[in-house]
Design a protein around this motif. Structure first.
Motif, short mmCIF file in Angstrom:
data_model
loop_
_atom_site.label_atom_id
_atom_site.label_comp_id
_atom_site.label_asym_id
_atom_site.label_seq_id
_atom_site.Cartn_x
_atom_site.Cartn_y
_atom_site.Cartn_z
N LEU A 139 15.59 -36.30 -19.50
CA LEU A 139 16.33 -35.23 -18.83
C LEU A 139 17.82 -35.58 -18.76
CD1 LEU A 139 13.30 -35.05 -17.70
CD2 LEU A 139 14.32 -33.92 -15.72
N TYR B 10 19.21 -29.48 -20.56
CA TYR B 10 18.94 -29.69 -19.13
C TYR B 10 20.23 -29.78 -18.32
CZ TYR B 10 17.55 -31.84 -14.76
OH TYR B 10 17.39 -32.10 -13.42
N GLY C 180 12.87 -30.37 -18.39
CA GLY C 180 13.44 -31.19 -19.44
C GLY C 180 12.49 -31.39 -20.61
#
Length: 483
Positions: A323, A329, A343
């Motif tokens: 992530l 993200y 993510g």
């Protein structure tokens, strides 16, 4: 769990557009992701002389344990029971929720204090208990903040990373009637005072599990705030939710994975608290729970495990570094994924847990840049798996994914891809197409805001520079042979 419905494209677009237009959110995310990435990079360079070999070892350990997971699960249960721990098996989130609810009823408990547990988010435990008239109270600082806002976590490691200290001060001021503060020390003090009231009298605590040690029948919990230790050591009853993929053979295996997990998650060498729980409180001990319950949660993990390709996603140690490095993200935030797991790792495991028919649009939230695969500490080929799940979505691939019922096929997309394949495999069509695109590119740029497809592209991106005629000429000059 039963309330998980199909997430439509419109729902995703609404969430994404809202977050893209939130300048403060995007600034917070960029600052936080940059900090986490730099912390990780600096620590690896300073403390590890062969990080890649450690990653290879971690990958081997996870795959070795997954290959014998059925044996390890039985071994873990036998040793845990021998240690006087009560082991429960849950085929899905609904069963796990019912187990916890029935325990609370049996023990006459109306409130449970929670250490951090992504598995409980996956099960929607808080919502379930609220519907039953019970309370689930978060104790992790980030989880406390988002619970005050009635929001889900935005990140699997740092749940409130989308809020800066000024926003948190306003939340505490509004929700807890606390003085308006912005200094981290003052904010921590406010949270500490608030949580101490809850910790004074509670009978049941809940936690997740980082590693379950099969040959010891023990669980290992990692945390930085002390709330996890309070939630597990102070109450009479401790309930731990453990995804079955968390079971490893030995402490040696867990120690290697831990050495990968913490630097990848926070950029720190170790966590402040390592809680290893081997049994309930013994007669000669002054603290610890009188009962320990461990719920081994499947929730379609067995289905993931049986596929020789997608089983690699079960190697995840929930560090969240994919992530932190994802360029999608850090623009849209975790809430835009409409899932407990956002993510790259969320895009891989969410469709396999809940059904690809329910989270099909989620697979579009990836540029396939490959950063996630490059940084994963146990070398999960995340970008490859996301790409392959897209093929599952259109009715191709291995067809072993839960919810692969044909409902995710898009006739227009399939038709368009067939036309592209026809052009891309025919030299004459391809050269003609590229030339035409180059000629009409100026018109496309002029009317992009009115052309379907391009309209969404140019809303957040610049129109690409295209020169198809030059491309065709250069190809011929270089003697490129297509046929």
């Amino acid at each position: 769990m039963s309330d998980i419905g199909i997430k439509t494209k419109d729902e995703f677009h609404h969430a994404i557009n809202g977050n893209l237009n939130d300048k403060q959110l995007r600034a917070n995310l960029k600052n936080a992701m940059d900090t986490l990435k730099n912390n990780r990079k600096n620590l690896i360079n300073a403390r590890f002389y062969d990080w890649e070999s450690l990653r290879n070892k971690g990958k081997e350990i996870k795959q070795k344990n997954l290959r014998q997971l059925d044996i390890l699960l039985e071994q873990f249960e036998a040793n845990a029971v021998r240690n006087e721990i009560k082991v429960h098996w849950a085929k899905d989130g609904d069963e796990a929720n019912e187990i916890i609810y029935n325990l609370m009823v049996k023990k006459n408990v109306k409130k449970i204090l929670k250490g951090k547990s992504m598995a409980s988010e996956e099960m929607h435990l808080n919502h379930f208990l609220t519907q039953k008239g019970f309370q689930a109270i978060e104790t992790d600082l980030g989880e406390v903040i988002i619970q005050l806002l009635d929001e889900p976590p935005v990140h699997i490691v740092t749940p409130a990373i989308h809020k800066n200290r000024y926003q948190i001060g306003e939340i505490f001021h509004e929700k807890l009637n606390a003085p308006l503060e912005s200094e981290p020390e003052k904010l921590n003090e406010i949270a500490r005072i608030y949580m101490r009231k809850e910790f004074e009298e509670f009978k049941m605590g809940l936690s997740g599990v980082n590693f379950a040690i099969a040959n010891e029948g023990a669980i290992w919990l990692l945390e930085n705030e002390g709330n996890g230790r309070m939630s597990t050591a102070a109450p009479d009853i401790h309930v731990a939710i453990c995804g079955i993929e968390k079971v490893v053979e030995s402490f040696e295996d867990a120690a290697t994975l831990n050495a990968l997990l913490i630097p990848s998650a926070t950029g720190a060498p170790v966590t402040c608290y390592n809680n290893i729980i081997t049994s309930p409180r013994q007669d000669n001990e002054k603290d610890g729970p009188k009962e320990v319950h461990i719920i081994l949660l499947d929730n379609n993990r067995s289905n993931m495990l049986k596929d020789p390709h997608y089983y690699r996603s079960m190697s995840c140690i929930r560090c969240g570094t994919c992530l932190n490095h994802c360029p999608v993200y850090d623009k849209i935030g975790g809430h835009a994924y409409l899932s407990a797991y956002p993510g790259p790792i969320g895009e891989v495991i969410t469709p396999q847990i809940y059904g690809i028919n329910k989270f099909s649009p989620m697979l579009d939230l990836c540029s396939l840049c490959g950063r996630c695969s490059e940084v994963c500490p146990v070398k999960i080929p995340l970008a490859e798996l996301i790409r392959d799940l897209r093929s599952e979505r259109v009715g191709e691939g291995r067809k072993n994914i839960v919810g692969n019922d044909g409902s995710t096929k898009n006739p227009q997309e399939i038709f368009a891809m067939k036309q592209f394949a026809s052009a891309a495999t025919n030299p004459s069509k391809w050269r003609m197409g590229i030339t035409m695109v180059g000629k009409f590119a100026p018109l496309g740029k002029m009317f992009a805001n009115f052309i379907p497809g391009l309209k969404n592209w140019v809303k957040y991106r610049e129109f690409p520079e295209i020169n198809g005629g030059l491309y065709a000429q250069v190809s011929k000059m270089e003697g490129v042979i297509y046929e």
